[in-house]
Design a protein around this motif. Sequence first.
Motif, short mmCIF file in Angstrom:
data_model
loop_
_atom_site.label_atom_id
_atom_site.label_comp_id
_atom_site.label_asym_id
_atom_site.label_seq_id
_atom_site.Cartn_x
_atom_site.Cartn_y
_atom_site.Cartn_z
N GLN A 31 0.82 -1.20 0.00
CA GLN A 31 0.00 0.00 0.00
C GLN A 31 0.86 1.26 0.00
N VAL A 32 1.91 1.24 0.80
CA VAL A 32 2.79 2.41 0.86
C VAL A 32 3.50 2.61 -0.48
N LEU A 33 3.97 1.52 -1.10
CA LEU A 33 4.65 1.63 -2.39
C LEU A 33 3.72 2.17 -3.48
N GLU A 34 2.49 1.69 -3.47
CA GLU A 34 1.53 2.18 -4.46
C GLU A 34 1.22 3.65 -4.25
N SER A 35 1.11 4.05 -2.99
CA SER A 35 0.86 5.47 -2.70
C SER A 35 2.04 6.33 -3.12
N LEU A 36 3.25 5.85 -2.87
CA LEU A 36 4.45 6.60 -3.28
C LEU A 36 4.53 6.72 -4.80
N LYS A 37 4.16 5.66 -5.51
CA LYS A 37 4.19 5.70 -6.97
C LYS A 37 3.22 6.75 -7.50
N LYS A 38 2.02 6.83 -6.91
CA LYS A 38 1.06 7.84 -7.34
C LYS A 38 1.57 9.24 -7.04
N LYS A 39 2.19 9.41 -5.89
CA LYS A 39 2.72 10.73 -5.55
C LYS A 39 3.86 11.14 -6.48
N GLU A 40 4.71 10.18 -6.85
CA GLU A 40 5.79 10.49 -7.79
C GLU A 40 5.24 10.93 -9.14
N GLU A 41 4.18 10.27 -9.61
CA GLU A 41 3.56 10.69 -10.87
C GLU A 41 2.98 12.09 -10.77
N GLU A 42 2.38 12.41 -9.63
CA GLU A 42 1.86 13.76 -9.44
C GLU A 42 2.97 14.79 -9.41
N VAL A 43 4.07 14.46 -8.74
CA VAL A 43 5.21 15.38 -8.67
C VAL A 43 5.79 15.60 -10.07
N HIS A 44 5.91 14.53 -10.86
CA HIS A 44 6.43 14.67 -12.22
C HIS A 44 5.53 15.55 -13.08
N GLU A 45 4.23 15.37 -12.96
CA GLU A 45 3.30 16.19 -13.74
C GLU A 45 3.36 17.65 -13.31
N LEU A 46 3.40 17.89 -12.00
CA LEU A 46 3.46 19.27 -11.52
C LEU A 46 4.78 19.94 -11.89
N THR A 47 5.87 19.16 -11.88
CA THR A 47 7.17 19.72 -12.27
C THR A 47 7.17 20.12 -13.74
#
Length: 247
Positions: free
Chosen positions: A67-83
């Motif tokens: 669950q933590v890994l999946e949440s981190l993956k989603k957050k990384e995608e959001e960070v990449h899009e915002l960047t």
Amino acid sequence: MNGTFARRVFSASTATFSSTAVRRSAYPSRLFPSLIRPYSDQTTSRPEDAADPIPEPKIVEVSVESQVLESLKKKEEEVHELTSRLRYLQADFLNLQRNAAREKEQQRDFAITRFAGDLLETVDVLALALKSVPPAALHLEFPSSDTSSLPDATSTPPLKSAHAYLTELHQGVEMTHRLLLSILFKYHVKSFDPTGEKFDPNRHEALYQAPISGKEPGSVLECQKTGYMIKDRLLRAAQVGVVQDAS
């Protein structure tokens, strides 16, 4: 005797009624044989009892790490899009700043275009005044005028020759002309003389054409009025004469 007769009549009527009742009870079975259901002691199983049992749902256990890994993956995608969006916005903002600075510089540089165009008429008049005096006339020596007959010659400055006055006037006009050109140059206004260059309709204004031997056709023969540029923009075209093809 009456009693015996009564019993016989009752017995006969009873037998008749019984046979009639039996016939009436058998009448529906002959008309509707499907209504008669056979009776059996054996028990029959229901169709729903013969169906396969419903399997129980499998419970998948999800660990906390997944669950933590999946949440981190989603957050990384959001960070990449915002960047990426931030970089695009920064690039647009920098382009806007450059365009605004360029427009501001152009407004500052070309604000005096109209004034400089009007001032060029004065420069042209001074240039014509300088051209009206041939260079040979500035080097001629004339005798100075005789001032000995004047009564107050000692109290007044000696008179100069006409050549001296002409030379001083020419120098004054030349200094004024140079001063105006230097002021215009301060505001990025530069003069150009295209004599001998190839005729350019974007920068030159042809006043006449003349066939001249020994000159390349299409070249500028002489410049009658100097052209001016304000930075990379044409302020006034040079008025020139163009060599014509003799053939």
